[in-house]
Scaffold this motif. Structure first.
Motif, PDB file in Angstrom:
ATOM      1  N   ALA A  71       0.822  -1.204   0.000  1.00  0.00           N
ATOM      2  CA  ALA A  71       0.000   0.000   0.000  1.00  0.00           C
ATOM      3  C   ALA A  71       0.863   1.264   0.000  1.00  0.00           C
ATOM      4  O   ALA A  71       0.533   2.261  -0.652  1.00  0.00           O
ATOM      5  CB  ALA A  71      -0.935   0.000   1.204  1.00  0.00           C
ATOM      6  N   ILE A  72       1.977   1.227   0.737  1.00  0.00           N
ATOM      7  CA  ILE A  72       2.890   2.374   0.771  1.00  0.00           C
ATOM      8  C   ILE A  72       3.491   2.592  -0.611  1.00  0.00           C
ATOM      9  O   ILE A  72       3.549   3.716  -1.122  1.00  0.00           O
ATOM     10  CB  ILE A  72       3.982   2.153   1.831  1.00  0.00           C
ATOM     11  N   VAL A  73       3.956   1.522  -1.228  1.00  0.00           N
ATOM     12  CA  VAL A  73       4.531   1.621  -2.569  1.00  0.00           C
ATOM     13  C   VAL A  73       3.491   2.143  -3.556  1.00  0.00           C
ATOM     14  O   VAL A  73       3.783   3.009  -4.396  1.00  0.00           O
ATOM     15  CB  VAL A  73       5.076   0.260  -3.024  1.00  0.00           C
ATOM     16  N   MET A  95      11.372  -1.916   0.046  1.00  0.00           N
ATOM     17  CA  MET A  95      11.068  -0.605  -0.517  1.00  0.00           C
ATOM     18  C   MET A  95      11.958  -0.284  -1.708  1.00  0.00           C
ATOM     19  O   MET A  95      11.477   0.195  -2.747  1.00  0.00           O
ATOM     20  CB  MET A  95      11.222   0.465   0.568  1.00  0.00           C
ATOM     21  N   SER A  96      13.255  -0.526  -1.582  1.00  0.00           N
ATOM     22  CA  SER A  96      14.168  -0.192  -2.681  1.00  0.00           C
ATOM     23  C   SER A  96      13.917  -1.074  -3.894  1.00  0.00           C
ATOM     24  O   SER A  96      14.045  -0.626  -5.037  1.00  0.00           O
ATOM     25  CB  SER A  96      15.616  -0.315  -2.214  1.00  0.00           C
ATOM     26  N   LEU A  99      10.193   0.048  -5.325  1.00  0.00           N
ATOM     27  CA  LEU A  99      10.255   1.375  -5.941  1.00  0.00           C
ATOM     28  C   LEU A  99      11.302   1.410  -7.041  1.00  0.00           C
ATOM     29  O   LEU A  99      11.200   2.199  -7.983  1.00  0.00           O
ATOM     30  CB  LEU A  99      10.529   2.434  -4.874  1.00  0.00           C
ATOM     31  N   GLY A 100      12.315   0.552  -6.946  1.00  0.00           N
ATOM     32  CA  GLY A 100      13.276   0.440  -8.032  1.00  0.00           C
ATOM     33  C   GLY A 100      12.601  -0.041  -9.302  1.00  0.00           C
ATOM     34  O   GLY A 100      12.894   0.453 -10.404  1.00  0.00           O
ATOM     35  N   SER A 101      11.685  -0.986  -9.157  1.00  0.00           N
ATOM     36  CA  SER A 101      10.933  -1.471 -10.319  1.00  0.00           C
ATOM     37  C   SER A 101      10.009  -0.399 -10.878  1.00  0.00           C
ATOM     38  O   SER A 101       9.605  -0.456 -12.045  1.00  0.00           O
ATOM     39  CB  SER A 101      10.109  -2.706  -9.933  1.00  0.00           C
ATOM     40  N   ALA A 102       9.669   0.568 -10.024  1.00  0.00           N
ATOM     41  CA  ALA A 102       8.798   1.667 -10.457  1.00  0.00           C
ATOM     42  C   ALA A 102       9.600   2.851 -10.996  1.00  0.00           C
ATOM     43  O   ALA A 102       9.017   3.906 -11.294  1.00  0.00           O
ATOM     44  CB  ALA A 102       7.921   2.120  -9.298  1.00  0.00           C
TER      45      ALA A 102
END
Length: 263
Positions: A71-73, A95-96, A99-102
């Protein structure tokens, strides 16, 4: 000049009232055609997420990381800021990676003193790249800061169009504002030296109320004389138990190394 847009975002958690949202824009006095958005968010470390702390959250399973993490991502992806400054980051591998994939790259600095969480800064790699970074350790209650200089991904390696994002997380106890002031003064001083007069966005969870000496220090312009009662801290830092010492009130003066342009 470089325009940096900043918003205070509501916490997206079932059962918790939303926080106020403010949209602000800052124009730096440095020539640059670019505009970037910056998001600052205390994501609530999973190591501090206990059901007794959030009695209004239902169902309680919403507090589990397998629900909160995605949910945070998703919230970061929905808002799509160019830069993200996070506090209370303990699941950094997750997280890394997510968000790295994003499309984000980032760095993290863990708190000291055995604490499991830390602070992090991430940026869209298609727009920005890391020029340099610096870690800050306050040696006060495990407090840390992170300083990141970013530059346009397409720019020559001459620092043109670069700006600094700083983030920190000050001590929580309202009875010990003097400790927050010491942490804040150190982080602000280090951030000012790191920015070298260039654009600086100072982010963080300051654990302070409007009108507090901490916010006055961060706003800058004048010295802050802080009067406080010396406290004897208990062994249980989590409960925040502390008692006044048998001593007269003390005064410390804090010098602001920066003057805030907007907030």
């Amino acid at each position: 000049g470089t325009k940096l847009k900043y918003r205070i975002l509501p916490r997206k958690m079932s059962g918790l009232p939303p926080l106020p949202v403010r949209a602000l824009r800052w124009r730096a006095p440095h020539p640059s055609p670019s505009s970037y958005s910056v998001m600052c968010w205390n994501m609530l470390a999973q190591c501090y997420t206990r059901s007794e702390y959030f009695p209004s959250v239902s169902p309680k399973s919403a507090l589990k990381w397998k629900h909160r993490g995605p949910a945070i991502v998703a919230e970061v992806q929905r808002l799509a800021p160019d830069v993200v400054a996070l506090q209370e980051v303990d699941n950094w591998d997750f997280m890394s990676s997510e968000l790295g994939s994003a499309g984000y790259d980032g760095v993290r600095k863990g708190k000291t003193g055995g604490k499991k969480d830390g602070v992090a800064v991430l940026w869209k790699r298609a727009l920005l790249r890391l020029a340099e970074s610096e870690e800050v350790e306050t040696d006060i209650k495990g407090g840390v800061g992170l300083l990141v200089r970013l530059e346009p991904a397409s720019a020559a390696s001459d620092g043109g169009g670069s700006f600094v994002v700083a983030t920190t997380h000050l001590f929580w106890n309202p009875q010990l504002e003097v400790l927050k002031l010491r942490q804040a003064e150190l982080c602000l001083r280090r951030a000012a030296a790191f920015a070298r007069g260039g654009p600086l966005v100072f982010c963080g969870d300051l654990n302070s109320m409007p009108g507090s000496d901490v916010l006055a220090l961060c706003e800058g312009g004048v010295a802050v004389r802080h009067t406080f009662t010396p406290m004897r801290e208990g062994d249980d830092e989590e409960s925040g138990a502390c008692e006044p010492e048998a001593a007269p009130p003390a005064v410390e003066t804090f010098e602001p190394p920066l003057r805030l342009h907007s907030a």
